[in-house]
Design a protein around this motif. Structure first.
Motif, PDB file in Angstrom:
ATOM      1  N   ARG A  51       0.811  -1.216   0.000  1.00  0.00           N
ATOM      2  CA  ARG A  51       0.000   0.000   0.000  1.00  0.00           C
ATOM      3  C   ARG A  51       0.847   1.269   0.000  1.00  0.00           C
ATOM      4  NH1 ARG A  51      -4.186   0.617   4.811  1.00  0.00           N
ATOM      5  NH2 ARG A  51      -5.197  -1.106   3.681  1.00  0.00           N
ATOM      6  N   CYS A  52       1.810   1.367   0.943  1.00  0.00           N
ATOM      7  CA  CYS A  52       2.550   2.617   1.095  1.00  0.00           C
ATOM      8  C   CYS A  52       4.026   2.516   0.735  1.00  0.00           C
ATOM      9  CB  CYS A  52       2.403   3.148   2.523  1.00  0.00           C
ATOM     10  SG  CYS A  52       3.194   2.107   3.783  1.00  0.00           S
ATOM     11  N   GLY A  53       4.536   1.311   0.492  1.00  0.00           N
ATOM     12  CA  GLY A  53       5.919   1.154   0.075  1.00  0.00           C
ATOM     13  C   GLY A  53       6.942   1.106   1.194  1.00  0.00           C
ATOM     14  N   THR A  54       6.511   1.105   2.460  1.00  0.00           N
ATOM     15  CA  THR A  54       7.444   1.024   3.582  1.00  0.00           C
ATOM     16  C   THR A  54       8.172  -0.317   3.562  1.00  0.00           C
ATOM     17  OG1 THR A  54       6.043   2.458   4.926  1.00  0.00           O
ATOM     18  CG2 THR A  54       7.647   1.085   6.097  1.00  0.00           C
ATOM     19  N   VAL A  55       9.490  -0.282   3.773  1.00  0.00           N
ATOM     20  CA  VAL A  55      10.261  -1.523   3.822  1.00  0.00           C
ATOM     21  C   VAL A  55       9.894  -2.280   5.090  1.00  0.00           C
ATOM     22  CG1 VAL A  55      12.560  -2.534   3.914  1.00  0.00           C
ATOM     23  CG2 VAL A  55      12.145  -0.528   2.487  1.00  0.00           C
ATOM     24  N   LEU A  56       9.418  -3.507   4.937  1.00  0.00           N
ATOM     25  CA  LEU A  56       8.982  -4.324   6.065  1.00  0.00           C
ATOM     26  C   LEU A  56      10.007  -5.379   6.446  1.00  0.00           C
ATOM     27  CD1 LEU A  56       5.252  -4.900   5.043  1.00  0.00           C
ATOM     28  CD2 LEU A  56       6.194  -3.134   6.535  1.00  0.00           C
ATOM     29  N   ILE A  57      10.672  -5.956   5.470  1.00  0.00           N
ATOM     30  CA  ILE A  57      11.680  -6.979   5.722  1.00  0.00           C
ATOM     31  C   ILE A  57      12.904  -6.631   4.890  1.00  0.00           C
ATOM     32  CG2 ILE A  57      12.222  -9.438   5.670  1.00  0.00           C
ATOM     33  CD1 ILE A  57       9.266 -10.047   5.688  1.00  0.00           C
ATOM     34  N   ALA A  58      14.059  -6.604   5.539  1.00  0.00           N
ATOM     35  CA  ALA A  58      15.315  -6.300   4.851  1.00  0.00           C
ATOM     36  C   ALA A  58      16.333  -7.359   5.235  1.00  0.00           C
ATOM     37  CB  ALA A  58      15.818  -4.907   5.238  1.00  0.00           C
ATOM     38  N   PRO A  59      17.389  -7.516   4.442  1.00  0.00           N
ATOM     39  CA  PRO A  59      18.427  -8.480   4.807  1.00  0.00           C
ATOM     40  C   PRO A  59      18.929  -8.239   6.219  1.00  0.00           C
ATOM     41  CG  PRO A  59      18.792  -7.660   2.597  1.00  0.00           C
ATOM     42  CD  PRO A  59      17.668  -6.851   3.155  1.00  0.00           C
ATOM     43  N   ARG A  60      19.088  -9.299   6.990  1.00  0.00           N
ATOM     44  CA  ARG A  60      19.408  -9.163   8.406  1.00  0.00           C
ATOM     45  C   ARG A  60      20.729  -8.436   8.633  1.00  0.00           C
ATOM     46  NH1 ARG A  60      20.599 -14.318  12.143  1.00  0.00           N
ATOM     47  NH2 ARG A  60      22.651 -14.034  11.215  1.00  0.00           N
ATOM     48  N   LEU A  61      21.758  -8.786   7.860  1.00  0.00           N
ATOM     49  CA  LEU A  61      23.066  -8.180   8.067  1.00  0.00           C
ATOM     50  C   LEU A  61      23.006  -6.676   7.841  1.00  0.00           C
ATOM     51  CD1 LEU A  61      26.022  -8.560   8.695  1.00  0.00           C
ATOM     52  CD2 LEU A  61      26.443  -8.963   6.266  1.00  0.00           C
ATOM     53  N   ARG A  62      22.338  -6.258   6.776  1.00  0.00           N
ATOM     54  CA  ARG A  62      22.219  -4.829   6.482  1.00  0.00           C
ATOM     55  C   ARG A  62      21.494  -4.103   7.604  1.00  0.00           C
ATOM     56  NH1 ARG A  62      17.874  -2.108   4.211  1.00  0.00           N
ATOM     57  NH2 ARG A  62      18.352  -0.115   3.235  1.00  0.00           N
ATOM     58  N   SER A  63      20.394  -4.666   8.053  1.00  0.00           N
ATOM     59  CA  SER A  63      19.606  -4.019   9.086  1.00  0.00           C
ATOM     60  C   SER A  63      20.363  -3.940  10.396  1.00  0.00           C
ATOM     61  CB  SER A  63      18.286  -4.779   9.275  1.00  0.00           C
ATOM     62  OG  SER A  63      17.539  -4.232  10.334  1.00  0.00           O
ATOM     63  N   VAL A  64      20.981  -5.036  10.803  1.00  0.00           N
ATOM     64  CA  VAL A  64      21.627  -5.100  12.109  1.00  0.00           C
ATOM     65  C   VAL A  64      22.833  -4.172  12.171  1.00  0.00           C
ATOM     66  CG1 VAL A  64      22.964  -6.607  13.619  1.00  0.00           C
ATOM     67  CG2 VAL A  64      20.794  -7.397  12.677  1.00  0.00           C
ATOM     68  N   VAL A  65      23.705  -4.237  11.202  1.00  0.00           N
ATOM     69  CA  VAL A  65      24.942  -3.463  11.245  1.00  0.00           C
ATOM     70  C   VAL A  65      24.654  -1.966  11.167  1.00  0.00           C
ATOM     71  CG1 VAL A  65      27.095  -2.987  10.037  1.00  0.00           C
ATOM     72  CG2 VAL A  65      26.314  -5.346  10.300  1.00  0.00           C
ATOM     73  N   GLU A  66      23.775  -1.555  10.274  1.00  0.00           N
ATOM     74  CA  GLU A  66      23.506  -0.142  10.103  1.00  0.00           C
ATOM     75  C   GLU A  66      22.788   0.436  11.312  1.00  0.00           C
ATOM     76  OE1 GLU A  66      21.429   0.139   6.435  1.00  0.00           O
ATOM     77  OE2 GLU A  66      23.257   0.008   5.218  1.00  0.00           O
ATOM     78  N   VAL A  67      21.819  -0.276  11.851  1.00  0.00           N
ATOM     79  CA  VAL A  67      21.094   0.228  13.019  1.00  0.00           C
ATOM     80  C   VAL A  67      22.026   0.323  14.225  1.00  0.00           C
ATOM     81  CG1 VAL A  67      19.241  -0.277  14.654  1.00  0.00           C
ATOM     82  CG2 VAL A  67      18.851  -0.567  12.214  1.00  0.00           C
ATOM     83  N   MET A  68      22.901  -0.663  14.411  1.00  0.00           N
ATOM     84  CA  MET A  68      23.825  -0.617  15.549  1.00  0.00           C
ATOM     85  C   MET A  68      24.813   0.533  15.398  1.00  0.00           C
ATOM     86  SD  MET A  68      26.269  -3.601  17.095  1.00  0.00           S
ATOM     87  CE  MET A  68      27.440  -3.412  15.744  1.00  0.00           C
ATOM     88  N   ALA A  69      25.333   0.755  14.190  1.00  0.00           N
ATOM     89  CA  ALA A  69      26.265   1.857  13.976  1.00  0.00           C
ATOM     90  C   ALA A  69      25.590   3.206  14.226  1.00  0.00           C
ATOM     91  CB  ALA A  69      26.817   1.799  12.549  1.00  0.00           C
ATOM     92  N   LEU A  70      24.351   3.346  13.774  1.00  0.00           N
ATOM     93  CA  LEU A  70      23.631   4.597  13.993  1.00  0.00           C
ATOM     94  C   LEU A  70      23.272   4.779  15.461  1.00  0.00           C
ATOM     95  CD1 LEU A  70      21.319   4.549  10.848  1.00  0.00           C
ATOM     96  CD2 LEU A  70      23.216   6.115  11.288  1.00  0.00           C
ATOM     97  N   SER A  71      23.030   3.696  16.177  1.00  0.00           N
ATOM     98  CA  SER A  71      22.749   3.804  17.612  1.00  0.00           C
ATOM     99  C   SER A  71      23.977   4.286  18.370  1.00  0.00           C
ATOM    100  CB  SER A  71      22.269   2.457  18.158  1.00  0.00           C
ATOM    101  OG  SER A  71      21.052   2.057  17.560  1.00  0.00           O
ATOM    102  N   PHE A  72      25.162   3.766  18.013  1.00  0.00           N
ATOM    103  CA  PHE A  72      26.403   4.254  18.617  1.00  0.00           C
ATOM    104  C   PHE A  72      26.589   5.743  18.319  1.00  0.00           C
ATOM    105  CE2 PHE A  72      28.114  -0.158  19.111  1.00  0.00           C
ATOM    106  CZ  PHE A  72      28.538  -0.029  20.427  1.00  0.00           C
ATOM    107  N   THR A  73      26.342   6.125  17.073  1.00  0.00           N
ATOM    108  CA  THR A  73      26.475   7.532  16.689  1.00  0.00           C
ATOM    109  C   THR A  73      25.516   8.404  17.487  1.00  0.00           C
ATOM    110  OG1 THR A  73      27.085   6.850  14.449  1.00  0.00           O
ATOM    111  CG2 THR A  73      26.406   9.135  14.754  1.00  0.00           C
ATOM    112  N   ALA A  74      24.290   7.931  17.666  1.00  0.00           N
ATOM    113  CA  ALA A  74      23.302   8.696  18.415  1.00  0.00           C
ATOM    114  C   ALA A  74      23.708   8.873  19.874  1.00  0.00           C
ATOM    115  CB  ALA A  74      21.943   8.008  18.326  1.00  0.00           C
ATOM    116  N   LEU A  75      24.319   7.848  20.472  1.00  0.00           N
ATOM    117  CA  LEU A  75      24.780   7.971  21.858  1.00  0.00           C
ATOM    118  C   LEU A  75      25.857   9.048  21.991  1.00  0.00           C
ATOM    119  CD1 LEU A  75      25.023   4.333  23.280  1.00  0.00           C
ATOM    120  CD2 LEU A  75      23.532   6.180  24.046  1.00  0.00           C
TER     121      LEU A  75
END
Length: 222
Positions: A51-75
């Motif tokens: 319906r809206c094009g939101t990404v619901l499932i992404a490759p695990r490695l891409r999701s995990v590494v990028e989210v963790m790196a951005l979380s460190f940056t945010a801290l």
């Protein structure tokens, strides 16, 4: 190369209770609440809401590494945003510089003490706790190891804290207040203000890369 495909929409649900296996094959879009059937994905594929094009499932490695790196940056940005100078106000030859922590502690006594506590909790403590929970969840997954104990609980807590993490609301409120103060005094932005602005961008990117389905599948393969 990443290939994106749309998930098929789910059929209208009947009044018969669904089994646990059937419920696990349904996925609701976090943006528009459209319900989809989950289908197996090949390596390198991602799935989006029809319906809206939101990404619901992404490759695990891409999701995990990028989210963790951005979380460190945010801290790191949060630490700078809280303790570095936030604003400098000058009027009639007098100047005053304050940080977010100093501004909150200015109301730490008297009847306004609860306000000081609320500012520190909503603007600082909850976002930091959410970032730490994400890092705790994703650190072993990014290294290809089993998740830590209670990682699922930490990831659920990170999702529950998201609506209450209001660092971006604080920056917007500050900007609105500055419009009114600008006519009375000279206002200068300190490094903490720009750290908050960068924090908003990093948080938005983190939310965009976060694939909850992929992370839940990594936490609970069964």
């Amino acid at each position: 190369m990443l290939k994106r495909m749309n998930l098929p929409p789910a059929a209208p649900l009947s009044r018969t209770p669904l089994s646990a296996a059937e419920r696990r094959q349904l996925l609701a879009c976090p943006e528009c609440d459209a319900l989809h059937h989950v289908i197996p994905l090949a390596p390198g594929e991602s799935a989006s809401c029809q319906r809206c094009g939101t990404v619901l499932i992404a490759p695990r490695l891409r999701s995990v590494v990028e989210v963790m790196a951005l979380s460190f940056t945010a801290l790191i940005l949060m630490a700078a945003a809280v303790f570095f100078p936030f604003l400098t106000v000058s009027a009639q030859g007098l100047s005053h510089t304050t940080s977010v922590f100093g501004a909150a502690m200015a109301y730490s006594s008297g009847i306004l003490a609860p306000l000081s506590l609320a500012v520190l909790v909503i603007v600082v403590a909850l976002p930091v706790l959410r970032f730490i929970a994400l890092i705790y969840t994703l650190w072993p997954l990014a290294r290809g190891r089993p998740p830590f104990a209670h990682a699922a609980r930490a990831f659920r807590l990170a999702g529950e804290l998201e609506p209450w993490s209001m660092a971006e609301i604080f920056v917007i409120g500050t900007a609105v207040a500055l419009v009114k103060v600008a006519g009375l005094a000279t206002v200068g932005f300190g490094p903490a203000f720009w750290a908050f602005a960068a924090l908003i961008i990093v948080t938005a990117l983190k939310n965009n890369f976060l694939s909850r389905w992929a992370i839940w599948e990594a936490l609970d393969p069964q």
